[in-house]
Design an enzyme around this catalytic site. Structure first.
Site, PDB file in Angstrom:
ATOM      1  CE  LYS A 197     -10.692  11.194  31.124  1.00  0.00           C
ATOM      2  NZ  LYS A 197     -10.978  12.623  31.104  1.00  0.00           N
TER       3      LYS A 197
HETATM    4  C1  LIG Z   1      -6.035  11.190  26.746  1.00  0.00           C
HETATM    5  C2  LIG Z   1      -6.012  12.031  27.986  1.00  0.00           C
HETATM    6  N1  LIG Z   1      -4.852  12.229  28.610  1.00  0.00           N
HETATM    7  C3  LIG Z   1      -4.769  12.948  29.730  1.00  0.00           C
HETATM    8  C4  LIG Z   1      -5.877  13.522  30.309  1.00  0.00           C
HETATM    9  C5  LIG Z   1      -5.693  14.408  31.513  1.00  0.00           C
HETATM   10  O1  LIG Z   1      -6.407  14.040  32.634  1.00  0.00           O
HETATM   11  P1  LIG Z   1      -6.883  15.139  33.701  1.00  0.00           P
HETATM   12  O2  LIG Z   1      -7.991  15.904  33.106  1.00  0.00           O
HETATM   13  O3  LIG Z   1      -7.286  14.309  34.879  1.00  0.00           O
HETATM   14  O4  LIG Z   1      -5.707  16.006  34.012  1.00  0.00           O
HETATM   15  C6  LIG Z   1      -7.104  13.328  29.714  1.00  0.00           C
HETATM   16  C7  LIG Z   1      -8.287  13.919  30.337  1.00  0.00           C
HETATM   17  O5  LIG Z   1      -9.317  14.147  29.913  1.00  0.00           O
HETATM   18  C8  LIG Z   1      -7.189  12.580  28.506  1.00  0.00           C
HETATM   19  O6  LIG Z   1      -8.339  12.390  27.873  1.00  0.00           O
END
Ligand SMILES: Cc1ncc(COP(=O)(O)O)c(C=O)c1O
Length: 545
Positions: A197
């Site tokens: 990210k």
């Molecule tokens: C649009 C979206 N929502 C939620 C998430 C979930 O985040 P995490 O991977 O930190 O659980 C991501 C992660 O890549 C995402 O791209």
């Protein structure tokens, strides 16, 4: 300036940049023994984050997925409720709806921004619809004005899944005014700090809101539902969704550099857009006038006109050391969601099939962007037609062509066709060398023109740097069996097009004085000729733009 790509080592699609106080802060955690989920960095990270987004509360949690879960729990979304969300998003968006027992209702996306289409929201609202999760996909903000209007009209909670949009803004006030951060519009918003990210804490997430009640609920739920005034008393079902002090320390150090990160991502996007803009069949990422794009990922769509299938292209790029990633599969097509009733999601299905994300990260250099763009030019396949309308594929030479090239060289030798100034002998060694150079993705380009039975009808090269800067010298030979079909001219037009794609301003060509036919073709395409320093030779030049 033209592209002068250099061969590169492996280029990942994403890579974190730990360029600030990360180590210092983590060492501080270790030295002071504060390595678990209590400590000053948790508070500092939350404070800095809420200030950056411009919201009252920011609450750390273990990742972006649980951030969504917490948001839905805090809003009281439960079994029997429906929640709208895009189908073209990461699985976590929809999974969080299932976690609370509600039903996800999928929305289609816009063709250009790939975000939910406000015009297609209302048809999916029922009496059971309680909330909408919007996703600012790849960092491009959703059309907030229209979405907020619809949400207000139907009394829906708005959850902004801003996992991919840290640093992105939506521009208010008639779409020209000052921007407000993505994540500051909804009732509640979530972020992710996974390693790929804009900023990372290894794993990590954040929930933000301006609503005191919601903030209180999130704080309770992420800490096992424990009463803040009565230790080990748990009035509600809670979770252990806490972020550690060490992770927060990394997150804080990353956030200190966010300005630099966004600036660089935007520069990378600008470069990609400049270098890729002339390639037919590639649709570029865009930035609508209502958006300030953080470019979490620079993405492109591979259209039919590119001539190579999206998945094949991705594996060819991988062979050249370039990692890419495909767009998300639409969630309604996944096994856990297929049984739900879906309709009208065609645009998302189409975009999902075509999209890829290109390497986008802080340390990516301009040379690497040029190299990637050069590969995208080289790997494209084109179609030309002869006078009778028969079609031929124009493709750059690869290892599968080596044998063909050797037999083609036999034909050239037999017919004594070396009037195209090929600098090497026509043998196996040269064929191998050409394959190697072509596949290495260095500047010289070698192409084959194949008929519908994959026989070589022509061969041409664009070899660079003759004049100390990138002026490719063009050379072409048409197979004797395919002469007088107008192929020569079509190939030359194609070569000029390839130079345009490479943003090359000039081309050079050599021709024998007595080769009137070739000169006629080149002159008709605006080459101008002058004498070379060799007898009987002319040099043709073309200014492309
Ligand atoms: C649009 C979206 N929502 C939620 C998430 C979930 O985040 P995490 O991977 O930190 O659980 C991501 C992660 O890549 C995402 O791209």
């Amino acid at each position: 300036m033209a592209m002068e790509p250099k061969a590169q080592k492996f280029i990942p699609v994403a890579s974190p940049a730990l360029i600030g106080n990360e180590k210092k802060y983590v060492l501080d955690c270790l030295k002071t023994n504060w390595i678990s989920s209590i400590g000053k960095y948790v508070t500092l990270f939350e404070r800095a984050f809420s200030k950056y987004i411009g919201v009252k509360h920011a609450l750390t949690c273990s990742n972006g997925t649980v951030a969504l879960h917490l948001a839905l729990l805090a809003l009281g979304i439960k079994n029997g409720d429906e929640v709208l969300c895009p189908t073209l998003t990461y699985i976590a968006t929809a999974n969080s709806i299932l976690y609370v027992g509600a039903k996800p209702v999928f929305l289609d996306c816009q063709k250009d921004t790939w975000n939910i289409d406000p015009a297609k929201i209302e048809e999916k609202i029922t009496k059971k619809t309680k909330a909408i999760i919007i996703v600012h996909l790849y960092g491009h903000s959703c059309d907030m004005e229209d979405i907020l209007k619809i949400a207000k009209k139907h009394n829906l909670y708005v959850i902004e899944d801003s996992a991919e949009a840290l640093g992105s803004k939506y521009l208010l006030a008639g779409r020209q005014g000052k921007g407000k951060m993505c994540g500051s519009f909804g009732d509640i918003a979530t972020f992710s700090f996974f390693g790929n990210k804009v900023i990372t804490s290894g794993e990590g997430g954040m929930v933000v809101t301006n609503n005191d009640e919601l903030a209180k609920k999130v704080a309770l739920l992420k800490n096992q539902g424990m009463d803040t005034n009565k230790r080990y008393w748990h009035p509600v079902l809670g979770y252990n969704y806490r972020l550690t002090n060490v992770q927060s320390a990394i997150g804080l150090a990353q956030l200190e550099n966010i300005g630099k990160f966004i600036l660089k991502r935007r520069r990378i996007a600008k470069m990609y857009s400049r270098y890729l803009k002339n390639i037919e069949g590639i649709t570029l990422s865009l930035e609508k006038d209502y958006t300030f794009h953080s470019y979490w990922m620079y993405c492109i769509l591979i259209e039919k006109e590119y001539g190579v299938d999206r998945d094949r292209l991705m594996s060819l790029l991988e062979k050249q050391g370039i990692q890419t990633r495909p767009f998300f599969y639409p969630i309604h097509t996944m096994p856990a969601y297929q049984a739900l009733h879906h309709y009208g999601l065609d645009v998302s299905e189409e975009i999902s099939r075509k999209g890829i994300s290109l390497p986008t990260f802080y340390d990516l250099s301009e040379d690497q962007v040029k190299y990637i763009a050069h590969q995208l030019v080289r790997l494209k396949k084109d179609i030309i037609k002869d006078k009778q309308g028969a079609e031929y594929i124009v493709k750059s030479v690869d290892s599968g062509d080596e044998k063909k090239l050797v037999s083609f060289f036999e034909v050239i030798k037999k017919h004594n066709l070396n009037n195209f100034f090929h600098p090497h002998s026509f043998d196996k060694k040269t064929a191998k060398k050409i394959v190697d150079i072509s596949e290495s993705g260095k500047r010289d380009l070698y192409y084959l023109v194949l008929d519908n039975k994959e026989n070589i009808a022509g061969y041409f090269m664009l070899r660079g740097f003759d004049e100390g800067y990138f002026v490719p010298s063009f050379a072409i030979v048409v197979h004797p069996d395919y002469m007088n079909r107008g192929i020569g001219k079509q190939i030359t037009i194609m070569a000029i097009k390839i130079c345009e794609r490479l943003r090359v301003g000039k081309m050079m060509i050599k021709v024998y004085e007595d080769n009137i036919v070739a000169q006629k073709i080149y002159r008709s395409l605006h080459f101008t000729f002058s004498k070379s320093d060799k007898k009987n030779e002319l040099v043709g030049r073309l200014n492309i733009r």
